[in-house]
Design an enzyme around this catalytic site. Structure first.
Site, PDB file in Angstrom:
ATOM      1  CG  LEU A 139      40.005  50.550  33.015  1.00  0.00           C
ATOM      2  CD1 LEU A 139      38.949  49.616  32.441  1.00  0.00           C
ATOM      3  CD2 LEU A 139      40.128  50.361  34.517  1.00  0.00           C
ATOM      4  CE  LYS A 182      37.834  48.955  37.851  1.00  0.00           C
ATOM      5  NZ  LYS A 182      39.261  49.278  37.742  1.00  0.00           N
ATOM      6  CD  GLU A 210      46.066  50.462  31.641  1.00  0.00           C
ATOM      7  OE1 GLU A 210      45.272  51.346  32.011  1.00  0.00           O
ATOM      8  OE2 GLU A 210      45.688  49.330  31.279  1.00  0.00           O
ATOM      9  CE1 TYR A 255      38.583  46.326  40.029  1.00  0.00           C
ATOM     10  CE2 TYR A 255      38.808  44.775  38.214  1.00  0.00           C
ATOM     11  CZ  TYR A 255      39.325  45.793  38.989  1.00  0.00           C
ATOM     12  OH  TYR A 255      40.578  46.298  38.733  1.00  0.00           O
TER      13      TYR A 255
END
Length: 277
Positions: free
Chosen positions: A200, A144, A176, A31
């Site tokens: 990511l 992702k 993250e 996505y």
């Protein structure tokens, strides 16, 4: 609301996904979330390139070329008359009898829709609070994918503690946030985790690094520990929806002065100019 369903524009009540869609049953898909400012998609090409990269990493063929998808998304924004908000775009491997291996002769399913989302001005000005949490996600965070349960659980724990984000750490190193990239500032230098498989590679993250270089702010992409996080002069989060958001406390411990810092403010100003240009 108009929905993009494969290559058709339909109303939301007509958008139905089969119970054996692999995105629904396996999280087998990818996505993107694209920000829209003033009716225009921000960093559109970068988002579409990342979508293609994620799809390639899981052996998923997009239903049509990026050029066609670009045209369809522009039409989606236009039909919904979206000025300020986001596009959520998802591609699953498609529908097939439930079985773990990739099915043959399956057609990928694309769904995209828009949301009206205003800029988080209060958070940008006042900052947010965060907690730290072990990073229990899988080892391909660079993809992702639709598999977001680890991120959901971490984010919910932050909410349960009255915070807005969970900053994740793995083997003593900060990776993250549950839905953000994390930056620290020490002695005027900007530090963030390298864009490897543990995080990511955020589109906003890349914009911030570019802006910092333009401003003459030193940038290092390197790992840093939870202790370095707590000792940092400044901490901020970046994402498509949060932009450049200061963190003013972590685990109830004040970050720096407890107010958004000077380097963060410089980058916020530069980001404002970028999105309005």
């Amino acid at each position: 609301m108009v929905i993009l369903f494969d290559e058709q524009f339909i109303s939301r009540d007509r958008a139905h996904v089969d119970i054996e869609d692999r995105g629904y049953q396996f999280g087998d898909g990818v996505y993107e979330v694209i920000r829209v400012y003033g009716g225009k998609m921000f960093c559109k090409d970068q988002h579409l390139s990342r979508l293609l990269k994620s799809a390639n990493e899981i052996g998923l063929s997009l239903p049509f070329p990026l050029e066609r998808l670009d045209t369809l998304l522009e039409e989606l924004v236009s039909q919904n008359r979206l000025q300020e908000g986001t596009i959520y775009l998802q591609v699953s491997r498609g529908t097939a009898p439930r079985n773990h291996p990739f099915p043959e002769k399956v057609y990928p399913r694309l769904v995209a829709y828009t949301q009206v989302v205003t800029r988080p001005l209060q958070s940008l000005q006042q900052g947010v609070r965060a907690i730290t949490e072990p990073d229990l996600r899988w080892l391909r965070c660079d993809i992702k994918s639709l598999n977001l349960l680890g991120a959901v659980l971490a984010k919910q724990k932050a909410v349960d503690h009255g915070c807005q984000e969970a900053i994740l750490h793995r083997d003593g190193q900060v990776t993250e946030g549950s839905s953000t990239n994390v930056f620290i500032v020490n002695n005027g230098q900007l530090i963030t985790h390298p864009a490897d498989h543990f995080i990511l590679r955020g589109i906003t993250r890349d914009v911030i690094i570019e802006l910092a270089q333009e401003l003459g702010i030193p940038v290092r992409e390197k790992t840093f520990s939870a202790e370095e996080l707590f000792r940092a002069d400044e901490v901020f989060l970046s994402s498509t929806t949060l932009e450049v958001t200061p963190v003013v406390s972590i685990d109830s411990r004040k970050v720096g002065s407890g107010l958004p810092g000077e380097v963060t403010r410089q980058l916020q100003t530069a980001f404002e100019k970028r999105i309005s240009s």
